[in-house]
Design a protein around this motif. Structure first.
Motif, PDB file in Angstrom:
ATOM      1  N   ALA A 108       0.805  -1.167   0.026  1.00 38.62           N
ATOM      2  CA  ALA A 108      -0.016  -0.064   0.102  1.00 38.62           C
ATOM      3  C   ALA A 108       0.952   1.302  -0.006  1.00 38.62           C
ATOM      4  N   ALA A 109       1.744   1.305   0.776  1.00 40.26           N
ATOM      5  CA  ALA A 109       2.661   2.392   0.980  1.00 40.26           C
ATOM      6  C   ALA A 109       3.443   2.511  -0.341  1.00 40.26           C
ATOM      7  N   CYS A 110       3.972   1.579  -1.193  1.00 38.69           N
ATOM      8  CA  CYS A 110       4.601   1.667  -2.465  1.00 38.69           C
ATOM      9  C   CYS A 110       3.831   2.395  -3.511  1.00 38.69           C
ATOM     10  N   LEU A 111       2.570   1.717  -3.408  1.00 37.51           N
ATOM     11  CA  LEU A 111       1.634   2.398  -4.455  1.00 37.51           C
ATOM     12  C   LEU A 111       1.243   3.930  -4.105  1.00 37.51           C
ATOM     13  N   SER A 112       1.109   4.283  -2.825  1.00 36.42           N
ATOM     14  CA  SER A 112       0.519   5.461  -2.611  1.00 36.42           C
ATOM     15  C   SER A 112       1.676   6.440  -2.788  1.00 36.42           C
ATOM     16  N   LEU A 113       2.684   6.125  -2.041  1.00 37.72           N
ATOM     17  CA  LEU A 113       3.761   7.071  -2.071  1.00 37.72           C
ATOM     18  C   LEU A 113       4.472   7.265  -3.685  1.00 37.72           C
ATOM     19  N   GLY A 114       4.500   5.877  -4.350  1.00 44.92           N
ATOM     20  CA  GLY A 114       4.878   5.971  -5.737  1.00 44.92           C
ATOM     21  C   GLY A 114       4.000   7.118  -6.724  1.00 44.92           C
ATOM     22  N   LEU A 115       2.465   6.817  -6.300  1.00 46.71           N
ATOM     23  CA  LEU A 115       1.760   7.706  -6.995  1.00 46.71           C
ATOM     24  C   LEU A 115       1.631   9.266  -6.770  1.00 46.71           C
ATOM     25  N   LEU A 116       2.113   9.459  -5.469  1.00 47.44           N
ATOM     26  CA  LEU A 116       1.968  10.718  -4.902  1.00 47.44           C
ATOM     27  C   LEU A 116       3.448  11.417  -5.572  1.00 47.44           C
ATOM     28  N   ALA A 117       4.395  10.859  -5.647  1.00 47.70           N
ATOM     29  CA  ALA A 117       5.578  11.403  -6.089  1.00 47.70           C
ATOM     30  C   ALA A 117       5.439  11.629  -7.665  1.00 47.70           C
ATOM     31  N   THR A 118       4.983  10.704  -8.269  1.00 47.66           N
ATOM     32  CA  THR A 118       4.638  10.764  -9.605  1.00 47.66           C
ATOM     33  C   THR A 118       3.876  12.073 -10.005  1.00 47.66           C
ATOM     34  N   PHE A 119       2.637  12.153  -9.398  1.00 43.84           N
ATOM     35  CA  PHE A 119       1.876  13.318  -9.332  1.00 43.84           C
ATOM     36  C   PHE A 119       2.566  14.732  -9.344  1.00 43.84           C
ATOM     37  N   THR A 120       3.485  14.556  -8.248  1.00 45.51           N
ATOM     38  CA  THR A 120       4.224  15.749  -7.696  1.00 45.51           C
ATOM     39  C   THR A 120       5.048  16.290  -8.754  1.00 45.51           C
ATOM     40  N   LYS A 121       5.645  15.321  -9.516  1.00 43.45           N
ATOM     41  CA  LYS A 121       6.703  15.744 -10.538  1.00 43.45           C
ATOM     42  C   LYS A 121       5.965  16.034 -11.939  1.00 43.45           C
ATOM     43  N   ILE A 122       4.894  15.274 -12.222  1.00 43.14           N
ATOM     44  CA  ILE A 122       3.901  15.829 -13.371  1.00 43.14           C
ATOM     45  C   ILE A 122       3.511  17.126 -12.953  1.00 43.14           C
ATOM     46  N   GLY A 123       2.865  17.507 -11.978  1.00 47.86           N
ATOM     47  CA  GLY A 123       2.474  18.499 -11.710  1.00 47.86           C
ATOM     48  C   GLY A 123       3.563  19.774 -11.773  1.00 47.86           C
ATOM     49  N   LYS A 124       4.729  19.450 -11.242  1.00 49.77           N
ATOM     50  CA  LYS A 124       6.072  20.565 -11.347  1.00 49.77           C
ATOM     51  C   LYS A 124       6.238  20.612 -12.792  1.00 49.77           C
ATOM     52  N   MET A 125       6.203  19.741 -13.730  1.00 49.39           N
ATOM     53  CA  MET A 125       6.683  19.794 -15.142  1.00 49.39           C
ATOM     54  C   MET A 125       5.376  20.780 -15.899  1.00 49.39           C
ATOM     55  N   GLU A 126       4.440  20.475 -15.464  1.00 48.20           N
ATOM     56  CA  GLU A 126       3.246  20.872 -16.153  1.00 48.20           C
ATOM     57  C   GLU A 126       2.830  22.310 -15.491  1.00 48.20           C
ATOM     58  N   GLY A 127       3.480  22.802 -14.387  1.00 43.83           N
ATOM     59  CA  GLY A 127       2.960  24.213 -13.672  1.00 43.83           C
ATOM     60  C   GLY A 127       1.872  24.116 -12.944  1.00 43.83           C
ATOM     61  N   TRP A 128       1.429  22.914 -12.309  1.00 41.42           N
ATOM     62  CA  TRP A 128       0.188  22.813 -11.631  1.00 41.42           C
ATOM     63  C   TRP A 128       0.391  23.610 -10.308  1.00 41.42           C
ATOM     64  N   ARG A 129      -0.753  24.224  -9.928  1.00 41.54           N
ATOM     65  CA  ARG A 129      -0.548  25.090  -8.817  1.00 41.54           C
ATOM     66  C   ARG A 129      -1.659  24.551  -7.624  1.00 41.54           C
ATOM     67  N   VAL A 130      -1.071  24.428  -6.355  1.00 45.11           N
ATOM     68  CA  VAL A 130      -1.797  23.677  -5.307  1.00 45.11           C
ATOM     69  C   VAL A 130      -2.883  25.146  -4.808  1.00 45.11           C
ATOM     70  N   PHE A 131      -2.066  26.184  -4.457  1.00 47.21           N
ATOM     71  CA  PHE A 131      -2.694  27.331  -4.039  1.00 47.21           C
ATOM     72  C   PHE A 131      -2.962  28.234  -5.074  1.00 47.21           C
ATOM     73  N   PRO A 132      -4.030  29.111  -5.293  1.00 46.61           N
ATOM     74  CA  PRO A 132      -3.820  30.094  -6.291  1.00 46.61           C
ATOM     75  C   PRO A 132      -3.022  31.282  -6.037  1.00 46.61           C
ATOM     76  N   PRO A 133      -2.545  31.805  -6.974  1.00 50.46           N
ATOM     77  CA  PRO A 133      -1.681  33.202  -6.739  1.00 50.46           C
ATOM     78  C   PRO A 133      -2.355  34.182  -5.745  1.00 50.46           C
ATOM     79  N   GLU A 134      -1.539  34.801  -4.940  1.00 52.84           N
ATOM     80  CA  GLU A 134      -2.308  35.990  -4.271  1.00 52.84           C
ATOM     81  C   GLU A 134      -2.786  37.092  -5.136  1.00 52.84           C
ATOM     82  N   ALA A 135      -4.031  37.638  -4.976  1.00 51.11           N
ATOM     83  CA  ALA A 135      -4.337  38.891  -5.864  1.00 51.11           C
ATOM     84  C   ALA A 135      -3.817  40.177  -5.479  1.00 51.11           C
ATOM     85  N   SER A 136      -3.380  40.736  -6.376  1.00 49.97           N
ATOM     86  CA  SER A 136      -2.892  42.198  -6.056  1.00 49.97           C
ATOM     87  C   SER A 136      -4.089  43.058  -5.550  1.00 49.97           C
ATOM     88  N   PRO A 137      -3.786  43.966  -4.704  1.00 53.46           N
ATOM     89  CA  PRO A 137      -4.696  44.859  -4.346  1.00 53.46           C
ATOM     90  C   PRO A 137      -5.000  46.106  -5.172  1.00 53.46           C
TER      91      PRO A 137
END
Length: 137
Positions: A108-137
Motif C-alpha cells: 500500500a505504501a509503495c503504491l501510495s507514495l509512488g503515485l504521490l511522487a509521480t503526480f508531484t513530478k508531473i505537476g511540477k513539469m506542467e506548472g500545476w498550482r496547489v494554491f492560487p496566486p495571491e491577488a494584487s490589491p
C-alpha cells in the motif's frame, strides 16, 4: 525543498539525497512532536526513543527516495520521466513495509507514495498550482 528542483534530474545524487534526508528528518521531528503531545509517554526515555524512531525513519525514507530517484534517472537515461519518481516513492514505501514487518503495508505504501511522487513530478513539469496566486490589491 529549496534547491532541490534547481538540480537537474539524474545529477548530483548525494546532494539531492542530503536535501531529502534533511526534509524527512524535519518532518519526522515535527510529526513526533505532535505525537508526543497527543500521546504523552510515561518517561523521558520513552519520549526520546519515540522521537528518535520517527525522525530516523522519515530521514531514511527521504534518503532512499532521493538516491533511488536519481539513480533511476541515470540508469534509465530518462532524467525527466515521472516513472523515476514512482520508483523512488515505491522504494520508500517498501522501507515502511519492512519496518512494519507487513507485506500489505509495504504494498500500500509503495503504491501510495509512488503515485504521490509521480503526480508531484508531473505537476511540477506542467506548472500545476496547489494554491492560487495571491491577488494584487
Amino acid at each position: 525543498m529549496s534547491g532541490y528542483w534547481d538540480i537537474p534530474e539524474g545529477t548530483d545524487c548525494p546532494r539531492k539525497a542530503w536535501l531529502l534526508t534533511r526534509l524527512g528528518a524535519g518532518l519526522g521531528l515535527l510529526g513526533s512532536a505532535y505525537h508526543l503531545i497527543l500521546f504523552q509517554p510515561d518517561t523521558a526515555l520513552q519520549a526520546v526513543q519515540r522521537a528518535t524512531t520517527a525522525t530516523v525513519t522519515m530521514a531514511t525514507l527521504g534518503a532512499v527516495f532521493g538516491v533511488t530517484t536519481c539513480l533511476s534517472a541515470q540508469l534509465r537515461d530518462a532524467p525527466d520521466d515521472p516513472v523515476n519518481y514512482f520508483i523512488g516513492g515505491c522504494s520508500s514505501g517498501v522501507i515502511l513495509g519492512a519496518r512494519a514487518h507487513s507485506f500489505g503495508t509495504g504494498t500500500a505504501a509503495c503504491l501510495s507514495l509512488g503515485l504521490l511522487a509521480t503526480f508531484t513530478k508531473i505537476g511540477k513539469m506542467e506548472g500545476w498550482r496547489v494554491f492560487p496566486p495571491e491577488a494584487s490589491p
